[in-house]
Scaffold this active site. Structure first.
Site, PDB file in Angstrom:
ATOM      1  N   LYS A   1       0.839  -1.205   0.000  1.00 38.96           N
ATOM      2  CA  LYS A   1       0.000   0.000   0.000  1.00 38.96           C
ATOM      3  C   LYS A   1       0.872   1.253   0.000  1.00 38.96           C
ATOM      4  O   LYS A   1       0.610   2.215  -0.722  1.00 38.96           O
ATOM      5  CB  LYS A   1      -0.941  -0.005   1.220  1.00 38.96           C
ATOM      6  CG  LYS A   1      -2.088  -1.000   1.066  1.00 38.96           C
ATOM      7  CD  LYS A   1      -2.834  -1.257   2.362  1.00 38.96           C
ATOM      8  CE  LYS A   1      -3.870  -2.377   2.144  1.00 38.96           C
ATOM      9  NZ  LYS A   1      -4.547  -2.798   3.354  1.00 38.96           N
TER      10      LYS A   1
ATOM     11  N   GLN B   1      -4.518  -1.420   9.682  1.00 41.05           N
ATOM     12  CA  GLN B   1      -4.504  -2.739   9.052  1.00 41.05           C
ATOM     13  C   GLN B   1      -5.138  -3.775   9.985  1.00 41.05           C
ATOM     14  O   GLN B   1      -4.760  -3.902  11.146  1.00 41.05           O
ATOM     15  CB  GLN B   1      -3.056  -3.130   8.701  1.00 41.05           C
ATOM     16  CG  GLN B   1      -2.926  -4.448   7.966  1.00 41.05           C
ATOM     17  CD  GLN B   1      -3.560  -4.424   6.570  1.00 41.05           C
ATOM     18  OE1 GLN B   1      -3.424  -3.466   5.831  1.00 41.05           O
ATOM     19  NE2 GLN B   1      -4.259  -5.495   6.222  1.00 41.05           N
TER      20      GLN B   1
ATOM     21  N   ASP C   1     -10.940   3.200   4.152  1.00 41.03           N
ATOM     22  CA  ASP C   1     -11.234   1.769   4.032  1.00 41.03           C
ATOM     23  C   ASP C   1     -12.743   1.526   3.902  1.00 41.03           C
ATOM     24  O   ASP C   1     -13.171   0.449   3.513  1.00 41.03           O
ATOM     25  CB  ASP C   1     -10.725   1.024   5.275  1.00 41.03           C
ATOM     26  CG  ASP C   1      -9.506   0.173   4.977  1.00 41.03           C
ATOM     27  OD1 ASP C   1      -9.268  -0.123   3.793  1.00 41.03           O
ATOM     28  OD2 ASP C   1      -8.813  -0.216   5.932  1.00 41.03           O
TER      29      ASP C   1
END
Ligand code: NDP
Length: 295
Positions: A53, A97, A120
Site C-alpha cells: 500500500k 490494518q 477503508d
C-alpha cells in the site's frame, strides 16, 4: 471454450495512471493527498499488504506515513494515535490494518476514525450511507470487484449474482452495492455461507459468481454455469515445497478447471488484489479533494 482472463493488474494500472494525473493536478494547487497506514504487530501477510500500500502511494505521488507499533500496544495508545491522525491536516486517509492483535478492540478503533478519513470504508457511518445509497467511501475490495466488472464490460444490471462469503469487508458490502438502484447495481444477488444448503444449486444459477470464502479451490467446475463470469477474491497461502518461500498463493476457485467452463475469470494473484489497493488510492485522493472543498 476457454475463458477470457480478466487482467486485474492491467485494469488497476490504467486506473492508477488516471489517479497519478489527478494527484499531479492537485499538487499544482498545493494539495498533496496523505494516507496514514497503521500496522500493529508482526503478522507477515499484514506486513506485506502494508508495504504494498505504501509503495503504491509513493508511485502515484500520494504522501504516506508508515506507523508500525509493537503487538503489545495498549488500546489507549492506539486510540490516542487515531485521535492525533484525525486532527492532522496532512492526513486525508487513515488505514488501520486488520486484523488487530486479539487484546485490541477492533470495533472501537474503527469507530474512532473520522468518517471523513475512513478510506477503508469500514466506519459504521460510511457502511450505513453505502447501504442507504448515499455518497460514501466504498470499501476497497468490493469496489474493486465492481470496477473490474465494469471495465470488462460485464452487464451487472439484471444479472444473477451469487456471492460465496458474507464477511463485513467483502461479501456483505458487495451484496449491498450490487443491489443498489444505480448504474453499478440493479443485480439480483444471492449470498451464500457455511450454513447454505446445497451450495452448487445456487452457484450454478450465477451469471456472475464471486468467491470470497478463503477456502482454496472450493469452487470447482461442476459448480459453475457455462459462460459465467467468475471473480475470485480469495487469497490463500497453501504449502508448496517447490517454492522458495515454502508456499504459493491460490484463490477460492479451481482456476485451471473452471477457466475451461467460464466466460470470463480472474486469476489469483493478478485479479482482484491489485484493484483493492487501487481503490484505496482512489478514496484517499477523493478525501483530499473533499477536504480542499473541491468536491
Ligand atoms: P472471512 O473468513 O471473514 O469470511 C469468509 C466467508 O466465507 C464467511 O462468510 C464464511 O461463512 C464463508 N465461507 C467460508 N468457507 C465456506 C464454504 N466452504 N462454503 C460456503 N461459505 C464459506 O473472509 P474475508 O471475507 O475476509 O476474505 C475472504 C477471502 O478473500 C480470503 O481468502 C481473503 O484472504 C481474501 N481477501 C482478498 C482481498 C483482496 O484484495 N484480493 C481482500 C480481502 C480479502 P460463515 O459466515 O458462515 O463463516
Amino acid at each position: 471454450m476457454t475463458a477470457q482472463i480478466i487482467d486485474g493488474k492491467q485494469v488497476a494500472a490504467a486506473l492508477r495512471a488516471e489517479l497519478q494525473e489527478k494527484v499531479a493536478q492537485l499538487k499544482d494547487k498545493g494539495i498533496v493527498p496523505g494516507l496514514a497506514v497503521v500496522l500493529v504487530g508482526e503478522d507477515p501477510a499484514s506486513k506485506s499488504y502494508v508495504t504494498a500500500k505504501e509503495k503504491a502511494c509513493g508511485n502515484i505521488g500520494i504522501y504516506s506515513e508508515d506507523i508500525r507499533l509493537p503487538a503489545e500496544t495498549p488500546q489507549a495508545e492506539l486510540m490516542a494515535l487515531v485521535d492525533k491522525l484525525n486532527k492532522d491536516d496532512k492526513i486525508n486517509g487513515i488505514l488501520v490494518q486488520l486484523p488487530l492483535p486479539k487484546h485490541l478492540d477492533e470495533g472501537e478503533v474503527l469507530l474512532a476514525i473520522d468518517p471523513a478519513k475512513d478510506v477503508d470504508g469500514f466506519h459504521p457511518v460510511n457502511v450505513g450511507k453505502m447501504m442507504l445509497g448515499q455518497k460514501a467511501f466504498l470499501p476497497c475490495t468490493p469496489h474493486g470487484v465492481i470496477q473490474l466488472l465494469l471495465k470488462s464490460n460485464v452487464k451487472i444490471e439484471g444479472a444473477e449474482v451469487v456471492i460465496v462469503g458474507r464477511s463485513n469487508i467483502v461479501g456483505k458490502p458487495l451484496a449491498n452495492m450490487l443491489i443498489q438502484k444505480n448504474a453499478t447495481g440493479n443485480a439480483t444477488v444471492t449470498v451464500c455461507h457455511t450454513r447454505t444448503k446445497n451450495l452448487a444449486d445456487h452457484t450454478l444459477k450465477a451469471d456472475i459468481l464471486i468467491a470470497a470464502a478463503g477456502a482454496p479451490n472450493m469452487i470447482t467446475a461442476d459448480m459453475v454455469k457455462a459462460g459465467a463470469v467468475v471473480i475470485d477474491v480469495g487469497v490463500n497461502r497453501v504449502d508448496d515445497a517447490t517454492k522458495k518461500r515454502g508456499y504459493r498463493l491460490t484463490g477460492d476457485v479451481d482456476f485451471e478447471a473452471v477457466k475451461e467452463k467460464a466466460g470470463l475469470i480472474t486469476p489469483v494473484p493478478g485479479g482482484v488484489g491489485p484493484m483493492t489497493i487501487t481503490m484505496l488510492l482512489y478514496n484517499t485522493v477523493e478525501s483530499a479533494e473533499k477536504a480542499a472543498g473541491l468536491k
